[in-house]
Design a protein around this motif. Structure first.
Motif, PDB file in Angstrom:
ATOM      1  N   PRO A   1       0.830  -1.205   0.000  1.00 28.71           N
ATOM      2  CA  PRO A   1       0.000   0.000   0.000  1.00 28.71           C
ATOM      3  C   PRO A   1       0.868   1.261   0.000  1.00 28.71           C
ATOM      4  N   PRO A   2       0.398   2.332  -0.633  1.00 24.59           N
ATOM      5  CA  PRO A   2       1.170   3.583  -0.657  1.00 24.59           C
ATOM      6  C   PRO A   2       1.153   4.270   0.698  1.00 24.59           C
ATOM      7  N   PRO A   3       2.144   5.116   0.957  1.00 22.14           N
ATOM      8  CA  PRO A   3       2.138   5.866   2.211  1.00 22.14           C
ATOM      9  C   PRO A   3       0.960   6.821   2.263  1.00 22.14           C
ATOM     10  N   ALA A   4       0.269   6.847   3.379  1.00 25.78           N
ATOM     11  CA  ALA A   4      -0.971   7.618   3.489  1.00 25.78           C
ATOM     12  C   ALA A   4      -0.733   9.110   3.607  1.00 25.78           C
ATOM     13  N   GLN A   5       0.475   9.518   4.038  1.00 29.30           N
ATOM     14  CA  GLN A   5       0.677  10.934   4.338  1.00 29.30           C
ATOM     15  C   GLN A   5       0.857  11.810   3.098  1.00 29.30           C
ATOM     16  N   VAL A   6       1.045  11.210   1.929  1.00 26.30           N
ATOM     17  CA  VAL A   6       1.233  12.007   0.718  1.00 26.30           C
ATOM     18  C   VAL A   6      -0.123  12.498   0.216  1.00 26.30           C
ATOM     19  N   ASN A   7      -0.299  13.810   0.169  1.00 28.15           N
ATOM     20  CA  ASN A   7      -1.590  14.382  -0.233  1.00 28.15           C
ATOM     21  C   ASN A   7      -1.468  15.436  -1.341  1.00 28.15           C
ATOM     22  N   GLU A   8      -0.264  15.711  -1.793  1.00 26.86           N
ATOM     23  CA  GLU A   8      -0.070  16.688  -2.850  1.00 26.86           C
ATOM     24  C   GLU A   8       0.556  16.004  -4.061  1.00 26.86           C
TER      25      GLU A   8
ATOM     26  N   GLN B   1       6.066  17.057  -5.475  1.00 23.56           N
ATOM     27  CA  GLN B   1       7.080  16.125  -5.955  1.00 23.56           C
ATOM     28  C   GLN B   1       6.474  14.788  -6.390  1.00 23.56           C
ATOM     29  N   SER B   2       5.304  14.458  -5.848  1.00 23.64           N
ATOM     30  CA  SER B   2       4.636  13.211  -6.211  1.00 23.64           C
ATOM     31  C   SER B   2       3.825  13.396  -7.487  1.00 23.64           C
ATOM     32  N   LYS B   3       3.740  12.324  -8.299  1.00 21.31           N
ATOM     33  CA  LYS B   3       3.136  12.451  -9.627  1.00 21.31           C
ATOM     34  C   LYS B   3       2.048  11.403  -9.851  1.00 21.31           C
ATOM     35  N   ILE B   4       1.002  11.815 -10.555  1.00 21.06           N
ATOM     36  CA  ILE B   4      -0.026  10.900 -11.053  1.00 21.06           C
ATOM     37  C   ILE B   4      -0.126  11.100 -12.561  1.00 21.06           C
TER      38      ILE B   4
ATOM     39  N   THR C   1      -0.863   5.752 -13.128  1.00 28.84           N
ATOM     40  CA  THR C   1       0.429   5.394 -12.560  1.00 28.84           C
ATOM     41  C   THR C   1       0.760   6.445 -11.510  1.00 28.84           C
ATOM     42  N   VAL C   2       1.188   5.996 -10.353  1.00 29.62           N
ATOM     43  CA  VAL C   2       1.426   6.890  -9.214  1.00 29.62           C
ATOM     44  C   VAL C   2       2.869   6.741  -8.754  1.00 29.62           C
ATOM     45  N   GLU C   3       3.563   7.861  -8.639  1.00 32.15           N
ATOM     46  CA  GLU C   3       4.932   7.883  -8.122  1.00 32.15           C
ATOM     47  C   GLU C   3       4.974   8.867  -6.961  1.00 32.15           C
ATOM     48  N   LEU C   4       5.264   8.350  -5.774  1.00 25.93           N
ATOM     49  CA  LEU C   4       5.204   9.165  -4.571  1.00 25.93           C
ATOM     50  C   LEU C   4       6.592   9.430  -4.006  1.00 25.93           C
ATOM     51  N   ALA C   5       6.855  10.699  -3.748  1.00 31.40           N
ATOM     52  CA  ALA C   5       8.086  11.060  -3.059  1.00 31.40           C
ATOM     53  C   ALA C   5       7.922  10.716  -1.586  1.00 31.40           C
ATOM     54  N   THR C   6       8.835   9.961  -1.043  1.00 27.78           N
ATOM     55  CA  THR C   6       8.758   9.537   0.355  1.00 27.78           C
ATOM     56  C   THR C   6      10.003   9.994   1.105  1.00 27.78           C
ATOM     57  N   GLU C   7       9.994   9.787   2.408  1.00 28.84           N
ATOM     58  CA  GLU C   7      11.125  10.205   3.223  1.00 28.84           C
ATOM     59  C   GLU C   7      12.345   9.329   2.998  1.00 28.84           C
TER      60      GLU C   7
ATOM     61  N   LYS D   1      14.080   5.602  -1.728  1.00 30.34           N
ATOM     62  CA  LYS D   1      13.387   5.045  -2.886  1.00 30.34           C
ATOM     63  C   LYS D   1      11.928   5.480  -2.901  1.00 30.34           C
ATOM     64  N   PRO D   2      11.474   6.151  -3.965  1.00 32.18           N
ATOM     65  CA  PRO D   2      10.065   6.564  -4.030  1.00 32.18           C
ATOM     66  C   PRO D   2       9.161   5.346  -4.201  1.00 32.18           C
ATOM     67  N   TRP D   3       7.907   5.491  -3.764  1.00 31.42           N
ATOM     68  CA  TRP D   3       6.913   4.435  -3.950  1.00 31.42           C
ATOM     69  C   TRP D   3       6.267   4.605  -5.314  1.00 31.42           C
ATOM     70  N   SER D   4       6.026   3.509  -6.021  1.00 32.48           N
ATOM     71  CA  SER D   4       5.334   3.584  -7.307  1.00 32.48           C
ATOM     72  C   SER D   4       4.375   2.410  -7.449  1.00 32.48           C
TER      73      SER D   4
END
Length: 273
Positions: free
Chosen positions: A26-33, A126-129, A150-156, A159-162
């Protein structure tokens, strides 16, 4: 499309592995932008995939025209090259027939649907859809379609989540009917289907990041959308089975399939937590 091809390739490799592959976390829940990308990685074309509009938001896949796997096995590299050229000729012929015949603004449709779902674009995020429409040729020149995010999330971490969220539409179309052009009523119907598809894809992502999609049995399944022409069993975890539709967690994606063109071929033991 690159992410989709990677996903499909991973699934094909996983199908031949003795041990069960790891499913999408599952993707990290805190990414909202998010920043929305109108030009996803589907820009890249090959002998089996082409774009069907100038905006490169409609990707078409077909692998008919070659002599099948046997040609490559019998003739080696020469057979493989012959297969590629035959398939490529069919792909280009289909592209010429279908280009511009799906007059739906995919990016605008997605942005409107996402705004209604309170997913608003942030230009500096920084995160992309990346949204696009996937069109796959099935047997008998039937076209299956799916809305894809396709979702690419910048994380702390480093390695970003995708991941990918795919919702196959309930309606299929004859290739000849699309090539002939859609009338106003047909176009409105398709617009509504694509809007619903993106709405469902967003709901899948939102439920996944809230850890609301509990995976159940590990299964092998076949999908005419994922592996057209040659049915290859993939592994996934059932999230939900409803009348007419099944939701699964795959290696790199969450899939929502209608029963037409999809089937579970084998139930496997549930993986240990």
């Amino acid at each position: 499309m690159r992410l989709l091809i990677i996903s499909l390739t991973s699934l094909l490799i996983a199908a031949g592995c003795a041990s069960a592959p790891s499913m999408l976390t599952p993707p990290p829940a805190q990414v909202n932008e998010f920043k929305f990308y109108q030009y996803p990685a589907s820009v890249a074309e090959s002998h089996v995939s082409v774009n069907l509009n100038d905006e490169k938001t409609i990707t078409y896949i077909q692998n008919f025209g070659g002599g099948g796997v046997g040609v490559g096995l019998l003739l080696g590299p020469v057979g493989v090259l012959a297969n590629v050229k035959m398939i490529e000729a069919n792909t280009e012929e289909d592209k010429e027939m279908l280009y511009g015949k799906l007059p739906i603004d995919i990016y605008q449709t997605f942005t409107e649907v996402s705004a209604a779902a309170n997913f608003n674009e942030q230009a500096q995020a920084q995160s992309k859809i990346s949204p696009y429409l996937l069109v796959v040729r099935d047997e008998d020149e039937i076209l299956r379609m799916a809305t894809v995010m396709t979702v690419e999330l910048a994380t702390e971490g480093d390695k970003p989540w995708s991941g990918m969220y795919l919702y196959e539409l309930d309606r299929t179309y004859a290739k000849a009917d699309i090539a002939a052009g859609l009338d106003a009523l047909q176009q409105a119907e398709m617009q509504a289907l694509i809007e619903e598809g993106f709405s469902q894809a967003l709901k899948l992502y939102d439920a996944d990041r809230q850890n609301l999609m509990v995976s159940g049995s590990l299964v092998e399944f076949e999908s005419n959308l994922i592996t057209p022409r040659i049915a290859i069993a993939q592994r996934g975890e059932i999230i939900q089975e409803q009348a007419g539709r099944t939701l699964l967690r795959g290696v790199n994606a969450i899939y929502s399939f209608p029963d037409d063109g999809f089937k579970i071929t084998r139930y496997l033991k549930k993986k240990k937590a």
